[in-house]
Design an enzyme around this catalytic site. Structure first.
Site, PDB file in Angstrom:
ATOM      1  NE  ARG A 264      -3.627  -2.448   2.382  1.00 13.60           N
ATOM      2  CZ  ARG A 264      -4.545  -2.700   3.044  1.00 13.60           C
ATOM      3  NH1 ARG A 264      -4.933  -2.060   4.280  1.00 13.60           N
ATOM      4  NH2 ARG A 264      -5.239  -3.854   2.982  1.00 13.60           N
ATOM      5  NE  ARG A 279      -1.080   4.354   9.114  1.00 13.58           N
ATOM      6  CZ  ARG A 279      -2.216   4.001   9.160  1.00 13.58           C
ATOM      7  NH1 ARG A 279      -2.680   3.546   7.950  1.00 13.58           N
ATOM      8  NH2 ARG A 279      -3.183   3.948  10.222  1.00 13.58           N
ATOM      9  CD  GLU A 351      -8.192  -1.807  10.340  1.00 11.51           C
ATOM     10  OE1 GLU A 351      -8.129  -0.713  10.630  1.00 11.51           O
ATOM     11  OE2 GLU A 351      -8.204  -2.397   9.396  1.00 11.51           O
ATOM     12  CB  SER A 354     -11.034  -4.460   8.322  1.00 10.76           C
ATOM     13  OG  SER A 354     -11.953  -3.753   7.953  1.00 10.76           O
TER      14      SER A 354
END
Length: 423
Positions: A264, A279, A351, A354
């Site tokens: 990403r 991240r 998180e 999901s």
RNA sequence: GGAGAGGUGACCGAGUGGCUUAAGGUGCACGCCUGGAACGCGUGUGUACGCGAGUACCGUGAGUUCGAAUCUCACCCUCUCCGCCA
């Protein structure tokens, strides 16, 4: 993608649901205007084409009868009609293209059970599992633990690749691999999923079917000079397994799990989570994907969520489940649960999974159908997916929750066979 | 990269300008037959758009023609052989 006719006939509902997400609805007004023009063109051009088809048959009959004189005026008439048809066809394709642009960027309708809200602060806690661990010392963040143990190296990763990359070595690398094996064994052995090892590069139609394109290209890494993108999640290749296929109802639900790296760009998250493994541009994830009937998709969402929770329960990690509010909900999803694991080093829930139901939103884009038992018309399937789990973040959770005062890291019991078998 | 073959409906497979509104088969659905089933027989069986009449769709895009699955051009993909290569 929503069905064109559905938008036309339920325009107020679609606008209300889009507004509930906090998005602008001006595009929907443009949709109605362009769609009306499209229908007008369609009716004129189809009439002309109908005339052309019957005239062509008449011409064929005259020619067969060697009556060229009778055929001639029809041929002239058709030459004229064709120039009008060409005009209309050109306008039609322009109109359809702009209509398509709009429809592809209309988000899915959020389910009625989704709470209204602006961002993640409005998400609703559904339940918690386990308790926060207590420490006789001040727990550290995983980046300190990992660097001090010499198993996480962010500086060399930056040298090799850049920021938001990590180099794992020794115990961290082995535990990442152990976690992946543990999760895959659980989902295939206990939960009935079929293991998939998909391509990590996918083409534009695949990215479009699941909803990453055309709207979110800036989040993706693209291969120069190729129609290929690095996958941001295994959801993309795995959901596309059945693109343009008709499945049999007796084969549903189809349940797949895949362990893949995910890539990403993290465009627009510049200041956030700059330290540690949270991240990254590249991370590993075990994904769960289901194809179901419309009747069962919400039940399947609950069991998908339970399958993901089971991983954390077996690892003995405290977590909570939240329902995403309308403003935090992803573009393609109608409802999403996030699982947030407790990270004592940061005193925060983060998180780690999901889980979403997409209804027929992705299935329509990807033309994934099934034939209901005893019916002749096929219908669109419902698709679901969820992380089961994000492996890098699970490693983070273990490092922070199982840290010892001496700076070492404990190994959860269920993981011991996986770690020790490698020694 | 070089040479060749091919892309047709859920699947296999015919089809080189107008009786193709895509043959035939398989699968599937329904009906008949049966105590029940198999076999057999019969009927039906795609997608999108459109209220509908209808229109479009035979890898994709453009073109020729009154008319294209069928002819022309470009592109994409798959397979085989050769070369290179983990």
């Amino acid at each position: 993608m929503l069905e064109l006719r559905f938008i036309r006939e339920n325009i107020e509902l679609v606008k209300a649901k889009t507004a509930k997400r906090g998005l602008d609805t001006a595009m929907l007004d443009r949709f109605m205007a362009i769609d009306a023009r499209r229908l007008a063109i369609l009716s004129e051009v189809e009439g002309l084409k109908n005339r052309r088809n019957t005239a062509s048959k008449e011409i064929a009959d005259f020619k067969k009868a060697a009556d060229h004189a009778s055929a001639e005026p029809l041929i002239l008439e058709m030459k004229e009609a064709n120039s009008r048809i060409k005009e209309l066809d050109e306008e039609l394709s322009a109109v359809q293209e702009s209509l398509q642009d709009i429809v592809m960027s209309v988000p899915n309708l959020c389910d009625d059970s989704v709470p209204e809200g602006r961002d993640d602060s409005d998400n609703i806690e559904v339940r918690t599992w386990g308790d926060k661990p207590s420490f006789s010392f001040t727990p550290k963040a995983h980046w300190d633990i990992g660097v001090e143990l010499g198993v996480l190296d962010f500086e060399r990763a930056a040298k090799i690749s850049g920021s938001r990359f990590a180099l794992l070595s020794g115990q961290a690398a082995r535990m990442e691999r152990a976690l992946a094996n543990f999760m895959l064994d659980l989902h295939t052995g206990e939960h009935g999923y079929t293991e998939i090892l998909p391509p990590y590069l996918v083409n534009t139609p695949s990215m479009t079917a699941t909803g990453q394109l055309p709207k979110f290209e800036e989040d993706l890494f693209k291969i120069k000079d190729w129609d290929l993108y690095l996958i941001p999640t295994a959801e993309v290749p795995v959901t596309n397994i059945h693109r343009d296929e008709t499945l049999e109802e007796r084969d549903l639900p189809l349940k797949y799990t895949a362990f893949t790296p995910c890539f990403r760009s993290e465009a627009g998250s510049y200041g956030r989570d700059t330290r540690g493994l949270i991240r990254q541009h590249q991370f590993n994830k075990v994904e769960l994907v289901k194809f179901t009937t419309p009747e069962s998709s919400f039940d399947e969402l609950e069991s998908l969520l339970a399958n993901a929770e089971k991983v954390l329960q077996l690892l003995g990690l405290h977590y909570r489940v939240v329902t995403l509010c309308s403003g935090d909900l992803g573009f393609s999803a109608t409802k999403t649960y996030d699982i947030e694991v407790w990270l004592p080093g940061q005193e925060a829930y983060r998180e780690i999974s999901s889980c979403s139901n997409f209804l027929d939103f992705q299935a329509r884009r990807g033309a994934v159908r099934y034939r209901p038992e005893g019916e002749k018309k096929s219908k669109l399937v419902h698709t679901l997916n969820g992380s089961g789990l994000a492996v890098g973040r699970t490693l983070v959770a273990i490092m922070e929750n199982y840290q010892q005062e001496d700076g070492s890291i404990g190994v959860p019991d269920v993981l011991k066979p996986y770690v020790e078998s490698r020694l």
